[in-house]
Structure formats: structure tokens, C-alpha cells
Write a protein that holds these residues in place. Structure first.
Motif, PDB file in Angstrom:
ATOM      1  N   GLU A  45     -10.031  -4.442   2.084  1.00 15.39           N
ATOM      2  CA  GLU A  45      -9.551  -3.957   3.366  1.00 15.39           C
ATOM      3  C   GLU A  45      -8.333  -4.740   3.846  1.00 15.39           C
ATOM      4  OE1 GLU A  45     -12.222  -4.493   6.660  1.00 15.39           O
ATOM      5  OE2 GLU A  45     -12.423  -6.640   6.343  1.00 15.39           O
ATOM      6  N   PHE A  46      -7.517  -4.070   4.621  1.00 11.63           N
ATOM      7  CA  PHE A  46      -6.315  -4.657   5.209  1.00 11.63           C
ATOM      8  C   PHE A  46      -6.700  -5.703   6.251  1.00 11.63           C
ATOM      9  CE2 PHE A  46      -2.131  -4.895   6.936  1.00 11.63           C
ATOM     10  CZ  PHE A  46      -2.279  -4.925   8.317  1.00 11.63           C
ATOM     11  N   SER A  49      -0.214  -7.751   8.043  1.00 10.71           N
ATOM     12  CA  SER A  49       1.038  -7.537   7.327  1.00 10.71           C
ATOM     13  C   SER A  49       2.188  -8.073   8.171  1.00 10.71           C
ATOM     14  CB  SER A  49       1.244  -6.041   7.054  1.00 10.71           C
ATOM     15  OG  SER A  49       2.461  -5.810   6.375  1.00 10.71           O
ATOM     16  N   TYR A 107       2.853  -2.333   6.452  1.00 12.94           N
ATOM     17  CA  TYR A 107       2.016  -1.281   5.894  1.00 12.94           C
ATOM     18  C   TYR A 107       0.566  -1.741   5.837  1.00 12.94           C
ATOM     19  CZ  TYR A 107       6.649  -0.071   4.130  1.00 12.94           C
ATOM     20  OH  TYR A 107       7.980   0.201   4.030  1.00 12.94           O
ATOM     21  N   ARG A 108      -0.360  -0.823   6.128  1.00 10.66           N
ATOM     22  CA  ARG A 108      -1.793  -1.101   6.035  1.00 10.66           C
ATOM     23  C   ARG A 108      -2.410  -0.567   4.758  1.00 10.66           C
ATOM     24  NH1 ARG A 108      -5.159  -0.944  11.585  1.00 10.66           N
ATOM     25  NH2 ARG A 108      -3.820  -2.291  12.854  1.00 10.66           N
ATOM     26  N   ASN A 109      -1.769   0.391   4.138  1.00  8.93           N
ATOM     27  CA  ASN A 109      -2.337   1.059   2.971  1.00  8.93           C
ATOM     28  C   ASN A 109      -2.164   0.194   1.728  1.00  8.93           C
ATOM     29  OD1 ASN A 109      -3.134   2.731   0.928  1.00  8.93           O
ATOM     30  ND2 ASN A 109      -1.891   4.465   1.566  1.00  8.93           N
ATOM     31  N   LEU A 110      -3.273  -0.187   1.103  1.00 12.14           N
ATOM     32  CA  LEU A 110      -3.179  -1.065  -0.065  1.00 12.14           C
ATOM     33  C   LEU A 110      -2.468  -0.391  -1.224  1.00 12.14           C
ATOM     34  CD1 LEU A 110      -5.486  -0.263  -2.402  1.00 12.14           C
ATOM     35  CD2 LEU A 110      -7.028  -1.181  -0.704  1.00 12.14           C
ATOM     36  N   GLN A 111      -2.465   0.936  -1.257  1.00 12.70           N
ATOM     37  CA  GLN A 111      -1.769   1.648  -2.330  1.00 12.70           C
ATOM     38  C   GLN A 111      -0.269   1.425  -2.259  1.00 12.70           C
ATOM     39  OE1 GLN A 111      -3.461   3.087  -4.640  1.00 12.70           O
ATOM     40  NE2 GLN A 111      -5.468   3.182  -3.693  1.00 12.70           N
ATOM     41  N   ARG A 112       0.207   0.977  -1.098  1.00 12.74           N
ATOM     42  CA  ARG A 112       1.638   0.781  -0.913  1.00 12.74           C
ATOM     43  C   ARG A 112       2.144  -0.476  -1.607  1.00 12.74           C
ATOM     44  NH1 ARG A 112       6.233   0.474  -0.758  1.00 12.74           N
ATOM     45  NH2 ARG A 112       7.763   1.143   0.787  1.00 12.74           N
TER      46      ARG A 112
END
Length: 126
Positions: A45-46, A49, A107-112
Motif C-alpha cells: 500500500e501507498f 510520495s 503518485y499513489r498508484n504503485l503501478q506508476r
């Protein structure tokens, strides 16, 4: 870029820790940086950042007011100061980096994130 996280350990509830993540290479300032965490049996989880310049910062609600992210572009390092630690903060903490073409993106999305450190374990006892 290669990332090396450190600073984890075993602490009691209410204690503080500071995590560090050192990046290799000479373009650290081109990356938005982040910290994620993963508790046993749970998804990653985020946590927080920070933008390239450090001017924009984001936190997950559960750590707001307790954790503080910062970066030193001259030292290729991002930090996570963790205060008032709780048992629910127990997890492996990972730093991550992504190229950002604007200086104020987070960014919060780990895919980023395309670059990840190896993780450092934080254990908070009650």
C-alpha cells in the motif's frame, strides 16, 4: 536507478524511526519518489510520495501528522521520518521511483513506479 533502503528495526509503540533510501545515478532529481509498505498477508500500500522538487507531498490518511517525507537531491536520498509509531505500522517498507516530466507530480498508484528498493522491515510492538 537502483534504490537501497535502510533504517528499519524493532521499536515500541510511540517510538520513532527514520528510513532512508539512497539512489544510484546522477538523475535523482528527475524522479518522483515514494514509500510503500506491505504487511504480512496484505497487499502493498501507498504511504507517501514527494515530487521532484520536494514542493508537493502526499500521505495516506493513516500516517498524516505522524510521518514526514523529505528528500535531499544533493545526496540522492529520500527519507521517511516516522513518529508515534503504532503496531499497525508494522510492515516492510519499500522506496520507489518514477521518472516525472513535471516537477510537482506525486503518485499513489504503485503501478506508476518502475524502480523499487529491496524493503526494510519495521516492527512495532505494543
Amino acid at each position: 536507478v537502483q534504490l537501497q533502503a535502510s533504517g528499519g528495526g524493532l521499536v515500541q509503540a510511540g517510538d520513532s524511526l527514520r528510513l532512508s533510501c539512497v539512489a544510484s545515478g546522477r538523475t535523482f532529481s528527475a524522479y518522483t519518489m515514494a514509500w510503500f509498505r506491505q504487511a504480512p498477508g496484505k497487499e502493498r500500500e501507498f504511504v507517501s510520495s514527494i515530487s521532484r522538487s520536494g514542493s508537493v507531498i502526499d500521505y495516506v490518511d493513516s500516517v498524516k501528522g505522524r510521518f514526514s517525507i523529505s528528500r535531499d537531491n544533493a545526496k540522492n536520498t529520500v527519507y521517511l521520518q516516522m513518529n508515534s509509531l503504532k503496531p499497525e505500522d508494522t510492515a516492510s517498507y519499500y522506496c520507489a521511483a518514477t521518472i516525472a516530466f513535471a516537477t510537482n507530480y506525486v503518485y499513489r498508484n504503485l503501478q506508476r513506479y518502475e524502480h523499487w528498493g529491496q524493503g526494510t522491515l519495521v516492527t512495532v510492538s505494543s
